[in-house]
Write a protein that holds these residues in place. Sequence first.
Motif, mmCIF file in Angstrom:
data_model
loop_
_atom_site.group_PDB
_atom_site.id
_atom_site.type_symbol
_atom_site.label_atom_id
_atom_site.label_comp_id
_atom_site.label_asym_id
_atom_site.label_seq_id
_atom_site.Cartn_x
_atom_site.Cartn_y
_atom_site.Cartn_z
ATOM 1 N N GLN A 160 0.833 -1.207 0.000
ATOM 2 C CA GLN A 160 0.000 0.000 0.000
ATOM 3 C C GLN A 160 0.863 1.250 0.000
ATOM 4 O O GLN A 160 0.603 2.207 -0.748
ATOM 5 N N TYR A 169 -7.232 1.254 1.588
ATOM 6 C CA TYR A 169 -7.045 0.305 0.496
ATOM 7 C C TYR A 169 -6.421 -1.011 0.973
ATOM 8 O O TYR A 169 -6.503 -2.022 0.276
ATOM 9 N N ARG A 170 -5.785 -1.014 2.148
ATOM 10 C CA ARG A 170 -5.040 -2.197 2.561
ATOM 11 C C ARG A 170 -5.899 -3.454 2.675
ATOM 12 O O ARG A 170 -5.539 -4.510 2.106
#
Length: 414
Positions: A160, A169-170
């Motif tokens: 990320q 988003y991870r």
Amino acid sequence: MAVETLNTQDGVRDVSFADPAFLADPWRNIARLQTEAPVYWSENQRGWIISRHADVKAAYADPRFSAARVSQLFRDMPPEVVAQLEGVRKYTGLLVNRLDGEQHMRIRSLMLKAFDRGSVKKMESFIGEVVDRVLDTCEAEREFDFAKVVGAVLPTTIMQRMFDLPDEYRPLLFSLASDFTSASAAAKVTPELLLKLERSIRTLNEVFNELIAVREKHLGDDLISMLVHARDGLHKLDHDETLAQLHGLVVAGAETTANSLGTQLVHIVKHPELQERLRSDPDAAFNLVTELLRYPGTVKCMTRFAKEDIELHGQTIRKGDLVWIMNVGANIDSSVFADPYRSDVDRPNLRDSFAFGPGMHFCIGHILARTELSEFFKRAFQRFNIEILQENFDMAPSYIFYGYRELRVRFTPR
């Protein structure tokens, strides 16, 4: 449950990569095949198993064996399922590790610049920061599932950061990486897994299409920008090639390292002398994780298709035959590694180890992976006494990866 069977080929017992016993201990049967049938037609796997170090090395280097193996996923799939797998066919076929010849080298050369030793050196400080944050969580939790708290977090957070994405988003990256490998590396592929993979590819494309559009207008100092703007003379990655390599980086950066973290932790905890070495000589961590990537290792094997008839050890591998090239066998071949099941921190084994594959397809991110692993273990064993809280393990049902689905641990501050 899949079990070993007796193959009529010279009375040699066959193996099944989906057998729970094989998933837990692939070495015993592969070592047996090295002696009894080093080039072995497996009815269960419907392909040739190559297991000796010299033959594995030669097979990876032989241009008569093709890395273009997407069709392996579609064996026995109903036509109505295959018709729904356009994304699987297209994007897995463009992955750099599934290409041959000039196309492979063109894409590989464009990607290598982001993963040389100097580039990874620049990342060491933030890798250390991420490791320390993960270890803070370990201290707060004390008893937990290592696969969730560390394996699902540490490598994906690194990716990320390399992609320069916000924290939200991870979890998505790890979920998509897990879905991708559960199908593409499954010991037993099912229509359900492939359809899930198709959905994951479409979701990845939606995410990366937006990010690529931004990086095309505003160049950043991140991995996506590097791929979008990578050039070698007049050549560059086209849009679909860029998407495919980003898929591959998510999977390799997340799932592969996640499995390595778990298996190496268990091995180190079982061997107090390795813990003591880490604590007395933290700089040995890089060599230690390199040795543990050999055995117990993470990558069990890769596949190739024969492009023409090939004779090997008296066997004829026919054009179109699938070949299982066993890294896990090469890495415990006693003709190359003295006392192969012993973890020797000072063993100079990177050249002979098949932890990252050999030759033209040698893993692009090998320095990054070993840096992540070494930073984690040298910091973890300085801070904690670590215990494994289970004796039996539910193994990842993968022909490629050796890893645990769950790993219960206790981290006690020293």
